[in-house]
Design a protein around this motif. Structure first.
Motif, PDB file in Angstrom:
ATOM      1  N   UNK A 148      31.084 -18.786   7.240  1.00 53.23           N
ATOM      2  CA  UNK A 148      29.697 -18.649   8.004  1.00 53.23           C
ATOM      3  C   UNK A 148      29.101 -19.970   7.739  1.00 53.23           C
ATOM      4  N   UNK A 149      28.259 -20.512   8.582  1.00 49.04           N
ATOM      5  CA  UNK A 149      27.495 -21.553   8.675  1.00 49.04           C
ATOM      6  C   UNK A 149      26.055 -21.211   8.609  1.00 49.04           C
ATOM      7  N   UNK A 150      25.366 -21.453   7.356  1.00 45.94           N
ATOM      8  CA  UNK A 150      23.731 -21.253   7.270  1.00 45.94           C
ATOM      9  C   UNK A 150      23.036 -22.445   6.879  1.00 45.94           C
ATOM     10  N   UNK A 151      21.708 -22.518   6.761  1.00 41.93           N
ATOM     11  CA  UNK A 151      20.993 -23.688   6.119  1.00 41.93           C
ATOM     12  C   UNK A 151      20.982 -23.714   4.782  1.00 41.93           C
ATOM     13  N   UNK A 152      20.858 -24.858   4.018  1.00 43.80           N
ATOM     14  CA  UNK A 152      20.557 -24.801   2.610  1.00 43.80           C
ATOM     15  C   UNK A 152      19.675 -25.840   2.582  1.00 43.80           C
ATOM     16  N   UNK A 153      18.572 -25.333   1.692  1.00 44.88           N
ATOM     17  CA  UNK A 153      17.560 -25.935   1.365  1.00 44.88           C
ATOM     18  C   UNK A 153      18.131 -26.619   0.074  1.00 44.88           C
ATOM     19  N   UNK A 154      18.323 -28.059  -0.123  1.00 42.75           N
ATOM     20  CA  UNK A 154      18.797 -28.486  -1.291  1.00 42.75           C
ATOM     21  C   UNK A 154      17.700 -29.070  -2.259  1.00 42.75           C
ATOM     22  N   UNK A 155      16.513 -29.365  -1.908  1.00 34.18           N
ATOM     23  CA  UNK A 155      15.272 -29.670  -2.636  1.00 34.18           C
ATOM     24  C   UNK A 155      14.801 -30.743  -2.237  1.00 34.18           C
ATOM     25  N   UNK A 156      13.870 -31.554  -2.905  1.00 33.71           N
ATOM     26  CA  UNK A 156      12.980 -32.699  -2.778  1.00 33.71           C
ATOM     27  C   UNK A 156      13.560 -33.928  -3.055  1.00 33.71           C
ATOM     28  N   UNK A 157      13.420 -35.062  -2.284  1.00 35.58           N
ATOM     29  CA  UNK A 157      13.460 -36.255  -2.375  1.00 35.58           C
ATOM     30  C   UNK A 157      12.422 -37.196  -2.069  1.00 35.58           C
ATOM     31  N   UNK A 158      12.086 -38.172  -2.863  1.00 35.78           N
ATOM     32  CA  UNK A 158      10.999 -39.211  -2.451  1.00 35.78           C
ATOM     33  C   UNK A 158      11.205 -39.886  -1.113  1.00 35.78           C
TER      34      UNK A 158
END
Length: 228
Positions: free
Chosen positions: A101-111
């Motif tokens: 399955x292909x889902x969305x992944x919130x990887x986090x924050x970058x400046x």
């Protein structure tokens, strides 16, 4: 007196009844919303489970899951800011689970300066939380696709852009060196119902007071006319 002021009295009573009913309704809404918030915190504290086969917002939001799969190429950049870190972007990438399955992944924050940096891809296995953020409304600007500027984590349009299912998992532990910085998942329900409850109750009191003023003024006018 009662007969002379029956109209204003009925007008005042009906108005107060409507305002009080609205106050009670908002109080009931507050209790319902507090129940949702408590359930969300309880869900976040639970042990992670395998990714459900068909997760839904109503049933699975704030559910901790164990992801097993691969981060794929392609990103959506959501404009945000973090206290102590300044402006930057939340990085959303496609993720393919071990079962395909292909889902969305919130990887986090970058400046802000790291927006277009190359980030590591590949297999990961670790904890995440299912989330359907409520961040957009009628005033939220449409994404600038040419510059890859998004102004909210809006699951359905992001899924269309990255060709995934409309499911977002927020990673809670970085699995690859040089990856974005995961941020804690917080419960973000809008709950202003106590404010609304007090407002409607206050309006009911004001309505009753003004009705009394109206009736008193009518009585004084009647007495003055009688004296004349």
């Amino acid at each position: 007196m009662l007969k002379r002021n029956l109209g204003p009295l009925l007008f005042g009573l009906i108005g107060c009844a409507i305002l009080i009913s609205l106050s009670i309704w908002q109080f009931q809404r507050m209790q319902w919303k507090e129940g949702l918030i408590a359930a969300a915190y309880e869900g976040l504290a639970a042990a992670p489970v395998p990714l459900p086969e068909n997760p839904t917002e109503a049933k699975d939001e704030y559910t901790p899951v164990l992801l097993d799969g691969e981060i794929l190429a392609g990103e959506v950049h959501v404009l945000t800011s973090r206290p102590g870190q300044g402006p930057g972007f939340t990085i959303i990438a496609p993720f393919q689970t071990a079962d395909g399955r292909r889902i969305l992944l919130d990887r986090g924050f970058v400046r802000e300066a790291e927006k277009d940096a190359t980030r590591p891809l590949g297999p990961i296995a670790g904890p995440a939380v299912l989330l359907w953020p409520d961040e957009s409304d009628s005033y939220t600007p449409a994404p600038d696709l040419a510059r890859n500027f998004w102004f909210a984590r809006d699951v359905t349009p992001m899924a269309e852009e990255l060709a995934t299912l409309p499911i977002l998992a927020v990673i809670t532990e970085a699995q690859l060196d040089g990856a974005p910085r995961p941020l804690p998942v917080t419960v973000n329900f809008r709950n202003r119902h106590l404010e609304y409850t007090v407002t409607w109750a206050g309006l009911a009191v004001a309505w009753a007071f003004m009705t009394g003023v109206w009736i008193t003024a009518r009585e004084r006018g009647t007495e003055k006319n009688l004296r004349v």
